[in-house]
Design a protein around this motif. Sequence first.
Motif, short mmCIF file in Angstrom:
data_model
loop_
_atom_site.label_atom_id
_atom_site.label_comp_id
_atom_site.label_asym_id
_atom_site.label_seq_id
_atom_site.Cartn_x
_atom_site.Cartn_y
_atom_site.Cartn_z
N ALA A 118 0.84 -1.20 0.00
CA ALA A 118 0.00 0.00 0.00
C ALA A 118 0.88 1.26 0.00
O ALA A 118 0.62 2.21 -0.74
CB ALA A 118 -0.92 0.00 1.21
N ALA A 119 1.92 1.26 0.84
CA ALA A 119 2.82 2.41 0.90
C ALA A 119 3.59 2.55 -0.41
O ALA A 119 3.81 3.66 -0.90
CB ALA A 119 3.78 2.26 2.06
N ARG A 123 3.50 5.64 -3.11
CA ARG A 123 4.74 6.37 -3.41
C ARG A 123 5.06 6.40 -4.90
O ARG A 123 5.74 7.33 -5.37
CB ARG A 123 5.90 5.69 -2.66
N LEU A 124 4.60 5.43 -5.66
CA LEU A 124 5.00 5.31 -7.06
C LEU A 124 4.73 6.56 -7.89
O LEU A 124 5.56 6.91 -8.74
CB LEU A 124 4.34 4.09 -7.72
N ASP A 131 -0.55 3.80 -13.26
CA ASP A 131 -1.57 3.50 -12.26
C ASP A 131 -1.04 2.39 -11.36
O ASP A 131 -0.85 1.26 -11.80
CB ASP A 131 -2.85 3.04 -12.96
N PRO A 132 -0.78 2.69 -10.08
CA PRO A 132 -0.17 1.68 -9.21
C PRO A 132 -1.17 0.77 -8.50
O PRO A 132 -0.76 -0.16 -7.80
CB PRO A 132 0.57 2.54 -8.17
N SER A 133 -2.45 0.99 -8.68
CA SER A 133 -3.47 0.35 -7.84
C SER A 133 -3.46 -1.17 -7.93
O SER A 133 -3.79 -1.85 -6.95
CB SER A 133 -4.86 0.89 -8.18
N ARG A 134 -3.07 -1.72 -9.08
CA ARG A 134 -3.10 -3.18 -9.24
C ARG A 134 -1.72 -3.78 -9.44
O ARG A 134 -1.60 -4.96 -9.81
CB ARG A 134 -4.01 -3.55 -10.42
N TYR A 268 -1.42 3.54 -17.82
CA TYR A 268 -1.41 4.96 -17.49
C TYR A 268 -2.85 5.45 -17.35
O TYR A 268 -3.41 6.08 -18.26
CB TYR A 268 -0.69 5.76 -18.58
N GLY A 269 -3.46 5.09 -16.24
CA GLY A 269 -4.83 5.51 -15.97
C GLY A 269 -5.83 5.00 -16.99
O GLY A 269 -6.71 5.75 -17.43
#
Length: 316
Positions: A118-119, A123-124, A131-134, A268-269
Amino acid sequence: MPHVIRGNGTSAGLLLGAAVDAAIGDPRRGHPVAVFGSRVAVLEKRIYRDSRLRGVAFTTICVGAATGIGLAAHRLTRDRPIARTVVTAAATWAVLGGTTLAKEGVHMAGSLEAGDLAAARERLPHLCGRDPSRLDESELARATVESIAENTSDAVVAPLFWGAVAGVPGLLAYRAINTLDAMVGHRSPRYNRFGWASARLDDVANFVPARLTGLLTSALAPVAGGSPRRALAALRRDGHRHPSPNAGRCEAAFAGALGVRLGGVNDYGGRLEHRPELGDGPRPAVADVRRSVRLARAVSLSAVALAVGARLLRRA
């Protein structure tokens, strides 16, 4: 020392500015590049049209203004070597981003080593626009290594190269070009036409520095436990395969130096980009993040030495 400064104000300023960046990095607020970006954003809102011609005008105004400030500073300090040193040092500190880049890499390494995804995802965005969510641990490590590789050129080698070539005007012009590319040089519906000039100008400005970064990375591969021969082989074989004419040289050299395989699908989103694979090792692991930071720092120090040395030789 006073004699050295009198004869080599620009070289002394480059060295001093790099030392200041190494000591304090970027301020959290009021950074000159951030101020420039805010003014650029205001101008964009006024001048924007879905047109290449408008984009050319926008790029010309922004880069011209930054270059003009640099030329004025150069002329005002022509016969004032101490002032030339101070102004060059301030400009060098303002345009360099190597210390902050390394700190972000260390933060990412710490989060990944602690298993705190999560951290790490939070931070990415400090490093890249994906998009870092996955993203899992391996993909977060890959994104970090790729960003460190590309930004070692953009944030350190390229500004120092142009500082060595053209002093303060070169430093400010390059940072303006690179900032515009980051802001509008995207392949998106809004910026595909308007950002074309900024993106192409950034390609030109980074052509030599990116290849210099690749060569320095290859030579310094042992700093990260790698092989110069393997890094150079990856640079030659894979550097041209990246969609960017410049980023691929940096990423391929880092891949070879670290013995890993970069590239893949980037989100990218919601806009997916399929990047070719660079290098022939395994996917980056968590431990490779700190190795990439160590390598980036070595390349940065070498770039400082080359820039200062080039100015001294030019003066001689």
